[in-house]
Structure formats: structure tokens, C-alpha cells
Write a protein that holds these residues in place. Sequence first.
Motif, short mmCIF file in Angstrom:
data_model
loop_
_atom_site.label_atom_id
_atom_site.label_comp_id
_atom_site.label_asym_id
_atom_site.label_seq_id
_atom_site.Cartn_x
_atom_site.Cartn_y
_atom_site.Cartn_z
N ASP A 57 40.72 31.79 34.26
CA ASP A 57 41.46 31.80 35.59
C ASP A 57 42.12 33.16 35.79
N LEU A 58 42.42 34.01 34.98
CA LEU A 58 43.23 35.38 34.96
C LEU A 58 41.84 36.24 35.21
N VAL A 59 40.65 36.14 34.85
CA VAL A 59 39.37 37.00 34.96
C VAL A 59 39.04 36.78 36.62
N ALA A 60 39.20 35.43 37.11
CA ALA A 60 38.91 35.06 38.46
C ALA A 60 39.70 35.54 39.30
N ASN A 61 41.24 35.50 38.94
CA ASN A 61 42.24 36.32 40.11
C ASN A 61 42.04 37.69 40.00
N LEU B 249 39.08 39.30 39.54
CA LEU B 249 38.03 39.61 40.71
C LEU B 249 38.25 39.28 41.92
N LYS B 250 39.03 38.53 42.16
CA LYS B 250 39.27 38.12 43.83
C LYS B 250 40.04 39.66 44.48
N ASP B 251 41.15 39.93 43.34
CA ASP B 251 41.88 41.35 43.70
C ASP B 251 41.12 42.48 43.91
N VAL B 252 40.02 42.41 43.18
CA VAL B 252 39.34 43.65 43.16
C VAL B 252 38.74 43.53 44.56
N GLU B 253 37.91 42.46 44.76
CA GLU B 253 37.12 42.30 45.89
C GLU B 253 37.92 42.63 47.14
N LEU B 254 39.08 42.32 47.35
CA LEU B 254 39.74 42.35 48.35
C LEU B 254 40.13 43.90 48.62
N ASN B 255 40.32 44.45 47.52
CA ASN B 255 40.83 45.86 47.67
C ASN B 255 39.71 46.78 47.89
#
Length: 164
Positions: free
Chosen positions: A152-156, A158-164
Motif C-alpha cells: 500500500d505504501l509503495v502504491a501511494n 507511485l501515485k504521488d510520483v505520477e501526479l507530480n
Amino acid sequence: MELLVPEVGLVVFQTIAFLLLLFVLSKFAWKPALAAIKEREQSIDDALNKAELAKQEMARLTSQNEELMKQAREERDQMLKEAKAIKDNIVNEARTQAQAEGAKLIEKARIEIENQKKAALYELKSQVSSLSLDIAERVLRGQLDDKTKQEDLVANLLKDVELN
């Protein structure tokens, strides 16, 4: 009455004796007496003249003394003015120097305070970062113990990295 009226021979003899006495006195007594009186009169006149000259000299000396006193007072006043000006100059220089020294000390203290503030901020940042790392490490250890939490941490992330 014979006693009251003198004889002619007696009158002539007394007149000759009187004239002879008058001549002898005028020759030997009056001239020296008159000369002594004239000399005394001359010495009195000389003494009066000398007294007048002394009085004039005293007046001149008094005037000269007053002039010297006036000059001495003027010199004293001038010296006092110069001393006051020198004193004021020294006081002003000391005040200026004290202000400059005070400004230097204030600037030095300000720089020292600034340096200590920077050192304190650096120390605070170091402690905060150290505490943050400790907290992050403890949180991550707690989260990384469980496999599902790791995913779950890695997924979150990755989401933050994709948004920025």
C-alpha cells in the motif's frame, strides 16, 4: 621837664648810632637772614614742585597700573575662552569617539547575536532532522513489518510520483 625833652646832641648821637646800627645790621644780619629766607623759600618751592611731580608720577603709575590690570584681565579672559574651547573640543572628541566605540560594540554584538542565532538554527535543524529521521525510521519499521502495508505504501508513493 628836662627829662621829657631830649637834648639836640643826644638826638644826633642816637640818630648816628641808629643809622650805623642799621648799616651794620643790613650788611651783616639782614642779608644773611634774607638769603636764608630766600633759600628756605626756594627749598619750599622745590619741595612743592617735587611733590607735584611725584603726584603726577603717581597718577601716571596708577594709570599705567590700571592699564596693565585691564590687559591682564583681557589676557585672563582670552585664556579662559581658549581653555573652554579646548575643553569643549576634547569633550566633543571624547563623545564622538565614545559613540563610535559604542556603535562598533553594538555592531559586534549584533554580529555575534546573528552568528549565535544561525548556530542555534543550525543546531535546531540538525536535531529536528535527526528526530524526523528517527520518527520516520520507526514509522517505516512499523509499516514495513507487514507485507500488505508495504504494498500500500509503495502504491501511494507511485501515485504521488505520477501526479507530480
